[in-house]
Design a protein around this motif. Structure first.
Motif, PDB file in Angstrom:
ATOM      1  N   GLY A   1      -0.323  -8.291 -11.258  1.00 59.47           N
ATOM      2  CA  GLY A   1       0.985  -9.250 -10.658  1.00 59.47           C
ATOM      3  C   GLY A   1       0.243  -9.962  -9.417  1.00 59.47           C
ATOM      4  N   THR A   2       1.653 -10.075  -9.115  1.00 61.69           N
ATOM      5  CA  THR A   2       2.287 -11.144  -8.245  1.00 61.69           C
ATOM      6  C   THR A   2       2.657 -10.700  -6.385  1.00 61.69           C
ATOM      7  N   VAL A   3       2.343  -9.306  -6.564  1.00 60.24           N
ATOM      8  CA  VAL A   3       2.768  -8.396  -5.713  1.00 60.24           C
ATOM      9  C   VAL A   3       1.916  -8.101  -4.664  1.00 60.24           C
ATOM     10  N   ARG A   4       2.001  -8.673  -3.264  1.00 62.84           N
ATOM     11  CA  ARG A   4       0.733  -8.192  -2.407  1.00 62.84           C
ATOM     12  C   ARG A   4       1.210  -7.437  -1.072  1.00 62.84           C
ATOM     13  N   LYS A   5       0.700  -6.339  -1.742  1.00 63.53           N
ATOM     14  CA  LYS A   5       0.914  -4.685  -0.780  1.00 63.53           C
ATOM     15  C   LYS A   5      -0.612  -3.837  -0.823  1.00 63.53           C
ATOM     16  N   PRO A   6       0.217  -3.291   0.604  1.00 64.87           N
ATOM     17  CA  PRO A   6      -0.953  -2.867   0.909  1.00 64.87           C
ATOM     18  C   PRO A   6      -1.411  -0.940  -0.534  1.00 64.87           C
ATOM     19  N   LEU A   7      -2.930  -0.952  -0.835  1.00 65.55           N
ATOM     20  CA  LEU A   7      -2.835   0.394  -1.034  1.00 65.55           C
ATOM     21  C   LEU A   7      -2.361   1.944  -0.460  1.00 65.55           C
ATOM     22  N   SER A   8      -1.874   2.498  -1.005  1.00 66.40           N
ATOM     23  CA  SER A   8      -0.025   3.783  -0.762  1.00 66.40           C
ATOM     24  C   SER A   8      -0.902   5.314  -0.970  1.00 66.40           C
ATOM     25  N   LEU A   9      -0.424   5.650   0.033  1.00 66.48           N
ATOM     26  CA  LEU A   9      -0.662   7.068  -0.009  1.00 66.48           C
ATOM     27  C   LEU A   9       0.179   7.966  -0.971  1.00 66.48           C
ATOM     28  N   LEU A  10      -0.666   9.169  -1.464  1.00 67.41           N
ATOM     29  CA  LEU A  10       0.586  10.224  -2.157  1.00 67.41           C
ATOM     30  C   LEU A  10       0.287  11.122  -0.939  1.00 67.41           C
TER      31      LEU A  10
ATOM     32  N   PRO B   1      11.133   7.107  -7.528  1.00 67.74           N
ATOM     33  CA  PRO B   1       9.317   6.705  -8.152  1.00 67.74           C
ATOM     34  C   PRO B   1       9.561   5.419  -6.970  1.00 67.74           C
ATOM     35  N   TYR B   2       9.113   5.801  -6.096  1.00 67.53           N
ATOM     36  CA  TYR B   2       9.362   3.880  -4.677  1.00 67.53           C
ATOM     37  C   TYR B   2       8.355   4.474  -4.159  1.00 67.53           C
ATOM     38  N   THR B   3       7.675   3.248  -3.738  1.00 62.81           N
ATOM     39  CA  THR B   3       6.790   2.840  -2.508  1.00 62.81           C
ATOM     40  C   THR B   3       7.364   2.175  -1.557  1.00 62.81           C
ATOM     41  N   PHE B   4       7.119   3.402  -0.244  1.00 65.15           N
ATOM     42  CA  PHE B   4       7.415   3.144   1.080  1.00 65.15           C
ATOM     43  C   PHE B   4       6.400   2.302   1.814  1.00 65.15           C
ATOM     44  N   ILE B   5       6.494   0.592   2.190  1.00 64.99           N
ATOM     45  CA  ILE B   5       5.524  -0.033   3.214  1.00 64.99           C
ATOM     46  C   ILE B   5       6.077   0.690   5.249  1.00 64.99           C
ATOM     47  N   PHE B   6       4.934   0.889   5.848  1.00 62.26           N
ATOM     48  CA  PHE B   6       5.403   1.510   6.938  1.00 62.26           C
ATOM     49  C   PHE B   6       4.215   0.923   7.965  1.00 62.26           C
ATOM     50  N   PRO B   7       4.396   1.031   8.764  1.00 64.99           N
ATOM     51  CA  PRO B   7       3.622   0.873   9.959  1.00 64.99           C
ATOM     52  C   PRO B   7       3.100   2.135  10.714  1.00 64.99           C
ATOM     53  N   ALA B   8       1.329   2.029  10.443  1.00 67.61           N
ATOM     54  CA  ALA B   8       0.196   3.311  10.645  1.00 67.61           C
ATOM     55  C   ALA B   8       0.199   3.907  11.730  1.00 67.61           C
ATOM     56  N   THR B   9      -0.236   5.049  11.417  1.00 66.54           N
ATOM     57  CA  THR B   9      -0.830   5.262  13.102  1.00 66.54           C
ATOM     58  C   THR B   9      -1.804   5.805  12.872  1.00 66.54           C
ATOM     59  N   ASN B  10      -2.490   6.133  14.353  1.00 63.02           N
ATOM     60  CA  ASN B  10      -3.451   6.189  14.512  1.00 63.02           C
ATOM     61  C   ASN B  10      -4.410   7.824  13.934  1.00 63.02           C
ATOM     62  N   ASP B  11      -3.086   8.315  13.300  1.00 64.95           N
ATOM     63  CA  ASP B  11      -3.883   9.371  12.613  1.00 64.95           C
ATOM     64  C   ASP B  11      -4.817   8.767  11.652  1.00 64.95           C
TER      65      ASP B  11
ATOM     66  N   LEU C   1      -4.652  20.861  -2.420  1.00 65.46           N
ATOM     67  CA  LEU C   1      -5.584  19.700  -1.506  1.00 65.46           C
ATOM     68  C   LEU C   1      -5.046  19.829   0.095  1.00 65.46           C
ATOM     69  N   GLU C   2      -3.589  19.598   0.615  1.00 63.92           N
ATOM     70  CA  GLU C   2      -3.508  19.844   2.471  1.00 63.92           C
ATOM     71  C   GLU C   2      -3.410  18.607   2.366  1.00 63.92           C
ATOM     72  N   ILE C   3      -4.074  17.664   2.036  1.00 65.88           N
ATOM     73  CA  ILE C   3      -3.672  16.569   3.132  1.00 65.88           C
ATOM     74  C   ILE C   3      -3.816  14.754   1.550  1.00 65.88           C
ATOM     75  N   PRO C   4      -3.264  14.286   2.002  1.00 68.33           N
ATOM     76  CA  PRO C   4      -3.020  13.107   1.220  1.00 68.33           C
ATOM     77  C   PRO C   4      -3.843  12.194   0.731  1.00 68.33           C
ATOM     78  N   LEU C   5      -3.759  11.494  -0.692  1.00 67.65           N
ATOM     79  CA  LEU C   5      -4.471  11.326  -1.582  1.00 67.65           C
ATOM     80  C   LEU C   5      -4.301   9.359  -1.482  1.00 67.65           C
ATOM     81  N   LEU C   6      -5.536   8.640  -1.055  1.00 65.05           N
ATOM     82  CA  LEU C   6      -5.329   7.210  -1.549  1.00 65.05           C
ATOM     83  C   LEU C   6      -4.309   6.671  -2.980  1.00 65.05           C
TER      84      LEU C   6
END
Length: 255
Positions: free
Chosen positions: A99-108, A138-148, A185-190
């Motif tokens: 599609g035409t949506v420009r967005k970063p990858l997401s964390l589950l 069913p939402y994807t929210f984009i936020f600034p990333a931390t150093n973690d 798993l106890e950690i997020p998935l990209l």
């Protein structure tokens, strides 16, 4: 552990013939670890509660840094642990921009607590209230990333080409199988969505296309063709990048 019941593509839209799949057993964690192009093991989950134990080999593969396909509340996604440099690189290679949506990858993510570790979302009390009300969903929210957040994700050249800033999408899907995997798993998935025809989607067809590029596939039945709604929450006002699943009004009511 053995693979579960045989895939029945004829029960899914667009599927007409059965396919053969390797079984989970005393095999290498990676489908391609031996050097050849080996088809990925396929795991079918019918009940996310009684079948949760059957996810153990999937968790083992992910803990070793593997990449696979799992269900979410919208569609099936490619996933890999955020700590796996090899997995992240493979995900960027396999990802196709749709599609035409420009967005970063997401964390589950499994919880809002995980979201707060890898993004600055909870710096605003309004964001916390919104996330608590709308997630899982069913939402994807984009936020600034931390150093973690591992730098290999936001510093990757493909991230920089698509999205110039140090930001990341986050999701908590309302899907019991997905959440069980995240819990174990106890950690997020990209993650990145598996390409699909907008008219129909068949996991068997996707399996045949990507079986030598992923380490496993988890099937939990048919998922919808609709994608998550995407909102950029990095500015003064929320910016809707894509409106599909979920109610945008429910989110905007907090701002």
């Amino acid at each position: 552990l053995q693979c579960l019941a045989a895939l029945r593509p004829s029960s899914l839209p667009g599927c007409s013939a059965p396919i053969s799949r390797p079984q989970f057993g005393n095999v290498a964690l990676y489908a391609k670890k031996g050097g050849g192009a080996v088809a990925a093991p396929y795991l079918e989950i019918e009940d996310p509660f009684s079948d949760a134990w059957k996810l153990e080999p999937v968790i083992d593969i992910l803990k070793e840094g593997g990449l696979g396909i799992i269900p979410t509340d919208t569609c099936y996604h490619f996933v890999t642990p955020i700590t796996s440099r090899a997995g992240v690189e493979r995900l960027y290679q396999i990802r196709r921009h749709e599609g035409t949506v420009r967005k970063p990858l997401s964390l589950l993510c499994e919880s809002i607590s995980q979201i707060s570790t890898y993004t600055t979302a909870l710096n605003l009390k309004t964001n916390f209230k919104m996330l608590k009300a709308c997630l899982p969903g069913p939402y994807t929210f984009i936020f600034p990333a931390t150093n973690d957040l591992p730098r290999m994700i936001v510093d990757h050249k493909k991230h920089a080409k698509m999205w110039k800033r140090k930001e990341i999408g986050i999701r908590i899907p309302d899907d019991e199988v997905c959440l069980e995997i995240l819990k174990q798993l106890e950690i997020p998935l990209l993650c990145a969505g598996v390409p699909q025809d907008r008219a129909e989607f068949c996991l068997a067809t996707a399996y045949e296309e990507f079986e030598t590029q992923v380490d496993f596939v988890v099937s939990a039945g048919q998922r919808g063709l609709v994608k998550s709604s995407v909102l950029d929450l990095t500015g003064m006002e929320p910016l809707v990048l894509r409106e599909e699943a979920g109610s945008i009004d429910d989110v905007m009511a907090f701002y």
